[in-house]
Design a protein around this motif. Structure first.
Motif, PDB file in Angstrom:
ATOM      1  N   ILE A   1      80.205 -45.122 -38.179  1.00  0.00           N
ATOM      2  CA  ILE A   1      80.144 -45.345 -36.744  1.00  0.00           C
ATOM      3  C   ILE A   1      80.245 -46.823 -36.424  1.00  0.00           C
ATOM      4  O   ILE A   1      80.515 -47.205 -35.312  1.00  0.00           O
ATOM      5  CB  ILE A   1      78.816 -44.862 -36.111  1.00  0.00           C
ATOM      6  CG1 ILE A   1      77.838 -44.310 -37.146  1.00  0.00           C
ATOM      7  CG2 ILE A   1      79.077 -43.861 -35.022  1.00  0.00           C
ATOM      8  CD1 ILE A   1      76.554 -43.822 -36.529  1.00  0.00           C
TER       9      ILE A   1
ATOM     10  N   LYS B   1      84.325 -42.367 -28.440  1.00  0.00           N
ATOM     11  CA  LYS B   1      84.198 -42.451 -26.988  1.00  0.00           C
ATOM     12  C   LYS B   1      85.170 -41.470 -26.330  1.00  0.00           C
ATOM     13  O   LYS B   1      84.808 -40.764 -25.389  1.00  0.00           O
ATOM     14  CB  LYS B   1      84.511 -43.885 -26.543  1.00  0.00           C
ATOM     15  CG  LYS B   1      84.300 -44.142 -25.075  1.00  0.00           C
ATOM     16  CD  LYS B   1      82.841 -44.189 -24.776  1.00  0.00           C
ATOM     17  CE  LYS B   1      82.579 -44.211 -23.281  1.00  0.00           C
ATOM     18  NZ  LYS B   1      81.155 -44.051 -23.003  1.00  0.00           N
TER      19      LYS B   1
ATOM     20  N   GLU C   1      83.847 -37.983 -26.706  1.00  0.00           N
ATOM     21  CA  GLU C   1      82.725 -37.791 -25.789  1.00  0.00           C
ATOM     22  C   GLU C   1      83.217 -37.469 -24.389  1.00  0.00           C
ATOM     23  O   GLU C   1      82.782 -36.501 -23.761  1.00  0.00           O
ATOM     24  CB  GLU C   1      81.878 -39.067 -25.766  1.00  0.00           C
ATOM     25  CG  GLU C   1      80.567 -38.919 -25.054  1.00  0.00           C
ATOM     26  CD  GLU C   1      79.859 -40.263 -24.926  1.00  0.00           C
ATOM     27  OE1 GLU C   1      79.015 -40.566 -25.771  1.00  0.00           O
ATOM     28  OE2 GLU C   1      80.159 -41.019 -23.987  1.00  0.00           O
TER      29      GLU C   1
ATOM     30  N   SER D   1      76.892 -47.135 -24.442  1.00  0.00           N
ATOM     31  CA  SER D   1      78.262 -47.179 -24.977  1.00  0.00           C
ATOM     32  C   SER D   1      78.309 -47.258 -26.496  1.00  0.00           C
ATOM     33  O   SER D   1      77.866 -48.240 -27.095  1.00  0.00           O
ATOM     34  CB  SER D   1      79.064 -48.332 -24.353  1.00  0.00           C
ATOM     35  OG  SER D   1      79.377 -49.326 -25.271  1.00  0.00           O
ATOM     36  N   ILE D   2      78.828 -46.222 -27.115  1.00  0.00           N
ATOM     37  CA  ILE D   2      78.999 -46.221 -28.568  1.00  0.00           C
ATOM     38  C   ILE D   2      80.069 -47.213 -28.975  1.00  0.00           C
ATOM     39  O   ILE D   2      80.156 -47.589 -30.122  1.00  0.00           O
ATOM     40  CB  ILE D   2      79.454 -44.846 -29.118  1.00  0.00           C
ATOM     41  CG1 ILE D   2      79.670 -43.817 -28.015  1.00  0.00           C
ATOM     42  CG2 ILE D   2      78.486 -44.351 -30.157  1.00  0.00           C
ATOM     43  CD1 ILE D   2      80.109 -42.466 -28.549  1.00  0.00           C
ATOM     44  N   GLU D   3      80.887 -47.576 -28.033  1.00  0.00           N
ATOM     45  CA  GLU D   3      82.004 -48.458 -28.350  1.00  0.00           C
ATOM     46  C   GLU D   3      81.553 -49.825 -28.829  1.00  0.00           C
ATOM     47  O   GLU D   3      82.229 -50.470 -29.620  1.00  0.00           O
ATOM     48  CB  GLU D   3      82.849 -48.694 -27.098  1.00  0.00           C
ATOM     49  CG  GLU D   3      83.727 -47.543 -26.719  1.00  0.00           C
ATOM     50  CD  GLU D   3      84.579 -47.953 -25.541  1.00  0.00           C
ATOM     51  OE1 GLU D   3      85.735 -48.320 -25.741  1.00  0.00           O
ATOM     52  OE2 GLU D   3      84.048 -47.926 -24.405  1.00  0.00           O
TER      53      GLU D   3
ATOM     54  N   HIS E   1      75.375 -45.694 -19.458  1.00  0.00           N
ATOM     55  CA  HIS E   1      76.398 -46.673 -19.088  1.00  0.00           C
ATOM     56  C   HIS E   1      75.766 -47.813 -18.331  1.00  0.00           C
ATOM     57  O   HIS E   1      76.251 -48.212 -17.299  1.00  0.00           O
ATOM     58  CB  HIS E   1      77.486 -46.009 -18.241  1.00  0.00           C
ATOM     59  CG  HIS E   1      78.121 -44.839 -18.927  1.00  0.00           C
ATOM     60  ND1 HIS E   1      77.704 -43.546 -18.760  1.00  0.00           N
ATOM     61  CD2 HIS E   1      79.123 -44.781 -19.830  1.00  0.00           C
ATOM     62  CE1 HIS E   1      78.441 -42.747 -19.515  1.00  0.00           C
ATOM     63  NE2 HIS E   1      79.299 -43.467 -20.169  1.00  0.00           N
TER      64      HIS E   1
ATOM     65  N   SER F   1      75.426 -41.284 -24.629  1.00  0.00           N
ATOM     66  CA  SER F   1      75.522 -42.652 -24.158  1.00  0.00           C
ATOM     67  C   SER F   1      75.348 -42.778 -22.668  1.00  0.00           C
ATOM     68  O   SER F   1      75.875 -41.996 -21.885  1.00  0.00           O
ATOM     69  CB  SER F   1      76.823 -43.305 -24.613  1.00  0.00           C
ATOM     70  OG  SER F   1      77.907 -42.520 -24.260  1.00  0.00           O
TER      71      SER F   1
ATOM     72  N   SER G   1      84.606 -45.981 -33.316  1.00  0.00           N
ATOM     73  CA  SER G   1      83.740 -45.784 -32.164  1.00  0.00           C
ATOM     74  C   SER G   1      84.555 -45.626 -30.883  1.00  0.00           C
ATOM     75  O   SER G   1      84.118 -44.958 -29.958  1.00  0.00           O
ATOM     76  CB  SER G   1      82.686 -46.879 -32.052  1.00  0.00           C
ATOM     77  OG  SER G   1      83.230 -48.140 -32.205  1.00  0.00           O
TER      78      SER G   1
ATOM     79  N   SER H   1      76.573 -49.831 -32.150  1.00  0.00           N
ATOM     80  CA  SER H   1      76.940 -48.969 -33.266  1.00  0.00           C
ATOM     81  C   SER H   1      76.261 -49.416 -34.561  1.00  0.00           C
ATOM     82  O   SER H   1      76.013 -48.601 -35.441  1.00  0.00           O
ATOM     83  CB  SER H   1      78.456 -48.841 -33.410  1.00  0.00           C
ATOM     84  OG  SER H   1      79.075 -50.087 -33.358  1.00  0.00           O
TER      85      SER H   1
END
Lengths: 345, 345
Positions: B83, B93, B96, A82-84, A112, A110, B89, A89
DNA sequence: CTGAAAGCGCTAACAT
DNA sequence: ATGTTAGCGCTTTCAG
C-alpha cells in the motif's frame, strides 16, 4: 485399472460446513469447533480424524456464523485521509504489520479532510461491527470521537483526548518545527521564511509555533512578512514560494510545513534561477522516502509515520485485551542533507 | 418539574435487534426486514411506525446475520503490492470510488511481490468470503488465479488471462515504451540508455520491447551496453545510473522503466555534475503526481492508474450482476515536460 | 400486504 | 473428554 474421479477436488460448489466435517470425522460438531479454536483438549485420535476430514473436504469455517455467535469480528476499522497520500499509506503499512500477529484484518475507509464525511466513514466502519477503530488524524469533533468510543476501543492520532475507551498518540509537532528552525538559525540564517500548512490544523499550527520558539530562543525577531500560507501540497508550496519571491522581501532560507510543500517550493526557486542551497536553504517536514532523492536531497524533520501506525495497532490490540508487544515511538529527528548550508551574506 | 432521564440515548449497551424494532413498531420482524431491504410493498402506516422505531432505538442491522443468511457480504477483496507505493495507492483510490455507488467495501490486503505470500493474502480474502476479488498485478501462477475465480468473480490487471469468472485489464506497456523512445529519437538522440525494471516482469519487459521497437522503426541500432537493470525503485535507478556512467559508454538520453527509477537516476546525474536536460535527456514512466514537480519537471509516459482501478471496480460490479456504468480507459500518453530536449552533438 | 416459522453455520453452556 | 442442544439476528418461503 478403472479411473476414479478425483474426489479430492469436490466438483459441486456446495459449501462445506462444520457439521459435515463432524459427520465425516465421526465426531460431534462441538469437537470440531473445539479443535478449530483450541478451546479444549481433545483426544489425539479424534483430532487427527477431524484434521484429515477438514483437509479432505477443504473446509473453511464461515466467519460470519462465528461472528454472529461470538460478537467478535476480528477486524479493525481504520479511518485515513486519502489513501493516495504517501504519508498516510506509510502509517497504514505500520498498522497492517502491527495487526498481523493477532490475525485482525484492517478495514480501511478514507475521509477527505472533512468532518462530515469522516463521521459518515466512521459509521460505515461501526456498521461493519469492527472490534476497534484507529483514526488517523481527523477534524471530527471530540464528541463524535467519544461517541464512537462508546461502542469499541479507539486510538486516535494528533489529538489530546483520552477516555475510558480511547487513547491518543501525539507526536510533538512543535518540537519538530523548533528543530528545523534552530538548525537554520545555527547556520547563521536570520531571515527565515515559513510556508505554513493548512490553517487551523493542529499539526500545522504546532510546527509554526516551533518556528517561533526557535526564533525567540535565538533572540531573532521573525519578519511577519516571511510567513506565507501553504496547504501541505506541492502545488501549494509552489504557489507560496512564488508569492514569497514576488513580495520582494529578502530571505535566505525557507522552512516548509512538509516535504510536499518543499518539493513545490524547490521547483519555484529553480524556475527563477535561485539555487538550493547556494542561495537559499530549504527544510522540509515528514521526511518522506522520496525526499532523500530530491535534487539535492532534502533536509527534513523525520516523523515516524510508520511507527505511529505500528504503535496505534499495538495500543488498540492492548485495549482489546490481546497481548501486544510494547513498541517505542522514536522521537522526531532532523535529517540533515544537502538543501541547507551556512548563510553567506 | 421532575427531571426525566434522557431516554433518546439508551444507556444500556445491549444491542438493538430487528426483533425489538418489530415489537416497538407493533409489526412482525418480516415487515421490518422488508422495509429495510425494499423487498416488498408495505402499508405507509406501518412503514412510518417502523421507521420511527428504528430512529428511536438507533437500530443498526447486524450485517453478519444478514450475510450468514444471504451469503452476500457486500465486500470485495483487493490484493495489492504494498500500500505504500504511490502507484498502487492511486489504483486503490480508483477502486474505492468505483465501488462507492454499489455500497461494497473494499478489503485491502497486500502481497509483497512474492507469489507465495500473494496466494496466502488471497486466501485471507476468500476466507472473509468477499463477493469479488481484484488483483492488482501479481506474480501468482495462472492456475491459482483460476482457482480463486472458481469461488467468486475476479478481475486482474497486467495479465492476459480470461475465464468464465475472470476478466483482465491490460495496459499496453510496450506501446508506452515505444512512445517514450520515439520521442527521444525524434529529438535526435541515438545513444539512448534504458534502465529496465524488475527482470521477468511483464510490464518491465513490455516497456523494454517498446524501446526496441522504436529503435527498429527509426533504423537505429541500440547499443546493448546501454541497457542496465534497475528494479523500479529510486535506489535502483540511482545505482543503475552510476553503473552506466562508470562504464564510460557514451549516451545522451535515458529512458527509465518508471518515475521512481528516473528520480534516482536524476540524483546520480546531478551528483556527477551532469545537467538535465542540457547534457542528458530523461524520460520516466507512470507519470506519478510528484513527477511534474521534479526539478526539472519530468517527461513521462502517463499511465492511467486511477482509471484502471475505477475500471476494475466497475468491471467486477458488472460480473457480480450490479448495474455498472461503463468507463473508458484512457490510452497511454506521453507527457512532455522539461527533462527532454534536442540532442546537441 | 403481512405474519409465523424455519433455518443460515457456528459456539457455548450444560450434561454425561 | 465429548455430545446435545439452544440460540446469535436476520431473511425468506409459505400461508393467510
Amino acid at each position: 485399472m478403472p479411473l476414479t474421479p478425483d474426489t479430492a477436488t469436490p466438483l459441486s460448489n456446495e459449501p462445506v460446513t462444520l457439521l459435515e466435517v463432524a459427520r465425516v470425522a465421526g465426531v460431534s460438531p462441538s469437537t470440531v469447533s473445539r479443535i478449530l479454536n483450541g478451546t479444549a483438549k481433545v483426544a489425539p485420535a479424534k483430532r487427527e480424524a477431524v484434521e484429515s476430514a477438514i483437509a479432505q473436504l477443504k473446509f473453511r469455517p464461515n466467519i460470519f456464523a462465528r461472528s454472529l455467535k461470538t460478537g467478535i469480528t476480528m477486524t479493525v476499522g481504520v479511518l485515513t485521509q486519502s489513501i493516495e497520500s504517501q504519508f498516510y499509506s506509510r502509517a497504514l503499512k505500520g498498522i497492517e504489520v502491527g495487526l498481523e500477529a493477532s490475525g485482525h484484518s484492517p478495514i480501511i475507509v478514507s475521509g477527505h479532510w472533512n468532518a462530515q464525511t469522516d463521521v459518515a466513514s466512521l459509521k460505515l466502519l461501526t456498521s461493519r461491527r469492527v472490534d476497534g477503530v484507529i483514526i488517523l488524524t481527523s477534524d471530527i469533533a471530540d464528541s463524535d470521537v467519544l461517541d464512537v468510543a462508546k461502542q469499541q476501543p479507539v486510538v486516535i492520532t494528533e489529538r489530546d483526548l483520552e477516555g475510558p475507551n480511547l487513547r491518543s498518540i501525539h507526536v510533538d509537532q512543535k518540537f519538530g518545527g523548533y528543530l528545523a528552525t534552530r538548525h537554520l538559525l545555527a547556520l547563521g540564517h536570520t531571515r527565515i521564511a515559513h510556508i505554513a500548512g493548512v490553517e487551523n490544523r493542529a499539526d500545522a499550527q504546532g510546527r509554526y509555533l516551533g518556528y517561533l520558539e526557535a526564533h525567540t530562543e535565538a533572540r531573532v525577531e521573525p519578519d511577519p512578512r516571511l510567513l506565507v500560507r501553504g496547504n501541505f501540497t506541492d502545488k501549494g508550496g509552489y504557489a507560496a514560494a512564488q508569492r514569497l519571491m514576488d513580495s520582494g522581501v529578502p530571505f535566505t532560507a525557507i522552512f516548509c510545513a512538509n516535504d510536499d510543500t518543499a518539493l513545490g517550493a524547490r521547483l519555484a526557486l529553480y524556475q527563477r534561477g535561485i539555487r538550493v542551497p547556494e542561495d537559499v536553504s530549504l527544510v522540509g517536514f515528514d521526511d518522506m522516502p522520496t525526499s532523500s532523492f530530491m535534487t539535492p536531497p532534502l533536509t527534513s524533520v523525520r516523523q515516524p509515520v510508520y511507527e505511529v501506525g505500528l504503535y496505534a495497532a499495538r495500543m488498540l490490540l492492548d485495549m482489546m485485551g490481546y497481548p501486544a508487544e510494547a513498541v517505542q515511538l522514536p522521537p522526531l529527528e532532523l535529517m540533515v542533507r544537502e538543501t541547507t548550508r551556512k548563510c553567506q551574506p
